[in-house]
Design a protein around this motif. Sequence first.
Motif: not given
Length: 371
Positions: A206-217, A265-274, A244-251
């Motif tokens: 699926i297309l990557d958005f800003i996910g939980p980068l701190g969990c990546h290898s 439609t704002y997609v919370d890819i962060y929470s889904a991946k986390y 970043f995601n909060q700023q994006l959502k507000e924008a």
Amino acid sequence: MMKNTYDLGARSFWIHNTGPIGCLPLTLANFPSAEKDEYGCAKVYNELAQSFNQQLKEGLAQLRNDLPKVAITYVDIYSAKFSLFQDPKKYGFDQPHVACCGFGGEYNYNVNVQCSSTVNVNGTEISVGSCGNPSVRIVWDGIHYTEAANKIVFNKISTGAFTDPPVPLNMSYTGGFTASLGALNPPYGETYFHRPAGRYSDGRIILDFIGPLGCHSSFLASFLSAKKDGYGCAKALNEVCQYFNQQLKEALAQLRKDLPDAAITYVDIYSAKYSLFQDPKKYGFEQPHAACCGIGGKLYNYNLKVRRGESMNINGTKISAGSCGNPSVRIMWDGTHYTEAANKVVFDKISSGAFTDPPVPLNMACRRSFT
């Protein structure tokens, strides 16, 4: 136009042809003497649409040759829509050529009287409203389709059965970006395509958005001293992503006000991946932070200097950065991108609407009202 967009950096295009205009009340009401086919559609107008579509398809084939890095999906919307008129009862429709919202004659359509307007008939103002049950009609206002019809058409084209190449909608990102970086090597694509397919995964993505980068290898291996949260992720990095995601959502909230006709439609890819890292066993995953395809350390199996599919010399021995035995039980594919198994779970989560704002399921996202 498409070449201009390509020159600006676009690489993936979803192009659909024109529909069976000879089946629309607009055409049938305005050209009542036109010869009809066996399904009640104006034959010559559908032939015109088919001629246009054939030329469009040939033009796109040439564009694929002219623009080697482009990924074009041609959608045969004509055939998908025409199938409704060929066998309306199969899909629960009746009066296939009659507009649901309209006024006048055999097809309930008058070019001078729009849906939701009023018309004066013998001194009486009559509102042009909806039929009693739009769900059993194909055409809404003489030109556009009802939600019920659009849902069936969407389901048809989203499977890939009406596209060239035959790619399902959730796989229609075909690696145009990676093509600009050079070809990928095996074992990329091994799970689904059994060959590299221009995707940074072992299969579909699926297309990557800003996910939980701190969990990546890749980040964990590069910042070993970073403070971890309760799930083994680098806390500070994830906090940056959340900011970043909060700023994006507000924008986007402001954009909705500035562009009242826009449906965002704002997609919370962060929470889904986390959620995968929070409870990997729930989804059948193990070693959540270890890359499936990589070299370097038991914990993260990642080395920034060794690209996926490449090899490195260790104590005189050449070792390839190959795939783990079973990618389906891993979250991370190459330290940065997710496995097909993980992407499928994430796709299922976001397609339900549970991780979107507004909470709209994917198959409804294109049918939102602009009022």
